[in-house]
Design a protein around this motif. Structure first.
Motif, PDB file in Angstrom:
ATOM      1  N   PRO A   1      33.860   1.608  -8.965  1.00 52.81           N
ATOM      2  CA  PRO A   1      33.030   0.402  -8.925  1.00 52.81           C
ATOM      3  C   PRO A   1      32.070   0.230 -10.104  1.00 52.81           C
ATOM      4  O   PRO A   1      31.532  -0.852 -10.297  1.00 52.81           O
ATOM      5  CB  PRO A   1      32.252   0.525  -7.617  1.00 52.81           C
ATOM      6  CG  PRO A   1      32.624   1.794  -7.002  1.00 52.81           C
ATOM      7  CD  PRO A   1      33.658   2.455  -7.813  1.00 52.81           C
ATOM      8  N   VAL A   2      31.859   1.291 -10.900  1.00 53.88           N
ATOM      9  CA  VAL A   2      30.983   1.155 -12.065  1.00 53.88           C
ATOM     10  C   VAL A   2      31.776   1.067 -13.360  1.00 53.88           C
ATOM     11  O   VAL A   2      31.209   1.037 -14.444  1.00 53.88           O
ATOM     12  CB  VAL A   2      29.920   2.287 -12.122  1.00 53.88           C
ATOM     13  CG1 VAL A   2      29.020   2.239 -10.897  1.00 53.88           C
ATOM     14  CG2 VAL A   2      30.553   3.659 -12.283  1.00 53.88           C
ATOM     15  N   GLY A   3      33.118   1.006 -13.249  1.00 51.65           N
ATOM     16  CA  GLY A   3      33.962   0.772 -14.411  1.00 51.65           C
ATOM     17  C   GLY A   3      34.601   1.995 -15.036  1.00 51.65           C
ATOM     18  O   GLY A   3      35.269   1.883 -16.064  1.00 51.65           O
ATOM     19  N   ASN A   4      34.437   3.189 -14.456  1.00 55.51           N
ATOM     20  CA  ASN A   4      35.105   4.371 -14.990  1.00 55.51           C
ATOM     21  C   ASN A   4      36.603   4.277 -14.745  1.00 55.51           C
ATOM     22  O   ASN A   4      37.039   3.966 -13.635  1.00 55.51           O
ATOM     23  CB  ASN A   4      34.572   5.647 -14.327  1.00 55.51           C
ATOM     24  CG  ASN A   4      33.168   5.970 -14.744  1.00 55.51           C
ATOM     25  OD1 ASN A   4      32.849   5.985 -15.929  1.00 55.51           O
ATOM     26  ND2 ASN A   4      32.312   6.230 -13.768  1.00 55.51           N
ATOM     27  N   ARG A   5      37.387   4.553 -15.765  1.00 54.04           N
ATOM     28  CA  ARG A   5      38.852   4.511 -15.679  1.00 54.04           C
ATOM     29  C   ARG A   5      39.357   5.791 -15.005  1.00 54.04           C
ATOM     30  O   ARG A   5      38.903   6.890 -15.324  1.00 54.04           O
ATOM     31  CB  ARG A   5      39.421   4.401 -17.085  1.00 54.04           C
ATOM     32  CG  ARG A   5      40.908   4.263 -17.157  1.00 54.04           C
ATOM     33  CD  ARG A   5      41.317   4.195 -18.619  1.00 54.04           C
ATOM     34  NE  ARG A   5      42.692   3.750 -18.748  1.00 54.04           N
ATOM     35  CZ  ARG A   5      43.460   4.052 -19.773  1.00 54.04           C
ATOM     36  NH1 ARG A   5      42.993   4.804 -20.745  1.00 54.04           N
ATOM     37  NH2 ARG A   5      44.684   3.601 -19.828  1.00 54.04           N
ATOM     38  N   LEU A   6      40.295   5.644 -14.095  1.00 58.53           N
ATOM     39  CA  LEU A   6      40.916   6.773 -13.402  1.00 58.53           C
ATOM     40  C   LEU A   6      42.427   6.616 -13.484  1.00 58.53           C
ATOM     41  O   LEU A   6      42.959   5.527 -13.277  1.00 58.53           O
ATOM     42  CB  LEU A   6      40.493   6.797 -11.928  1.00 58.53           C
ATOM     43  CG  LEU A   6      38.995   6.834 -11.643  1.00 58.53           C
ATOM     44  CD1 LEU A   6      38.738   6.624 -10.158  1.00 58.53           C
ATOM     45  CD2 LEU A   6      38.392   8.144 -12.105  1.00 58.53           C
ATOM     46  N   GLU A   7      43.125   7.712 -13.782  1.00 55.15           N
ATOM     47  CA  GLU A   7      44.583   7.722 -13.818  1.00 55.15           C
ATOM     48  C   GLU A   7      45.085   8.528 -12.626  1.00 55.15           C
ATOM     49  O   GLU A   7      44.585   9.619 -12.353  1.00 55.15           O
ATOM     50  CB  GLU A   7      45.089   8.372 -15.099  1.00 55.15           C
ATOM     51  CG  GLU A   7      46.596   8.484 -15.181  1.00 55.15           C
ATOM     52  CD  GLU A   7      47.060   9.221 -16.438  1.00 55.15           C
ATOM     53  OE1 GLU A   7      48.278   9.250 -16.656  1.00 55.15           O
ATOM     54  OE2 GLU A   7      46.222   9.767 -17.181  1.00 55.15           O
ATOM     55  N   PHE A   8      46.064   7.995 -11.918  1.00 50.63           N
ATOM     56  CA  PHE A   8      46.695   8.663 -10.787  1.00 50.63           C
ATOM     57  C   PHE A   8      48.157   8.842 -11.144  1.00 50.63           C
ATOM     58  O   PHE A   8      48.823   7.874 -11.520  1.00 50.63           O
ATOM     59  CB  PHE A   8      46.543   7.824  -9.514  1.00 50.63           C
ATOM     60  CG  PHE A   8      45.108   7.579  -9.153  1.00 50.63           C
ATOM     61  CD1 PHE A   8      44.417   8.462  -8.340  1.00 50.63           C
ATOM     62  CD2 PHE A   8      44.431   6.471  -9.651  1.00 50.63           C
ATOM     63  CE1 PHE A   8      43.085   8.243  -8.009  1.00 50.63           C
ATOM     64  CE2 PHE A   8      43.101   6.240  -9.328  1.00 50.63           C
ATOM     65  CZ  PHE A   8      42.426   7.133  -8.511  1.00 50.63           C
TER      66      PHE A   8
END
Length: 124
Positions: free
Chosen positions: A108-115
């Motif tokens: 929700p604060v814009g950090n990119r996450l890869e799954f």
């Protein structure tokens, strides 16, 4: 000798802890773990799922990283992607890594996450 990654730290803006908890616990299915009292006074929150730990630390001049990100291994990636979408988290599928199924999302604060999940037969 390095043996493992203990945790990944991401940054977040002041006052975002409740929003982060809602995302990392309710949407991603992680468990919040207590911070040591000497670190808890700094704000932020820590989360765990199995051996994976993500620490969210508070930065007063926070700007989310748009390229840097943790790569989080999942099982049942289709079902996991459906879980995020059902909880209104946007995902973007990417087929640019041979031998893996993967998608990206943002907290929700814009950090990119890869799954990502290995495909049955790797191409490299």
């Amino acid at each position: 000798m390095l043996t493992a990654v203990d945790h990944v730290q991401l940054a977040a803006p002041p006052g975002s802890e409740d929003t982060l908890r809602a995302y990392y616990v309710d949407i991603l299915g992680m468990t919040e773990i207590p911070k040591p009292p000497t670190l808890a006074v700094r704000g932020g929150c820590w989360f765990r799922a199995g051996a994976v730990q993500l620490h969210l630390g508070i930065e007063s001049d926070f700007r989310p990283a748009k390229k840097a990100h943790p790569g989080l291994r999942v099982t049942g990636i289709e079902a996991y992607a459906a879980r995020l979408v059902a909880r209104e988290a946007a995902i973007i599928w990417d087929d640019g890594l041979p031998g893996y199924r993967r998608f990206y999302s943002e907290d929700p604060v814009g950090n990119r996450l890869e799954f990502l999940e290995p495909a049955l037969s790797r191409q490299w």
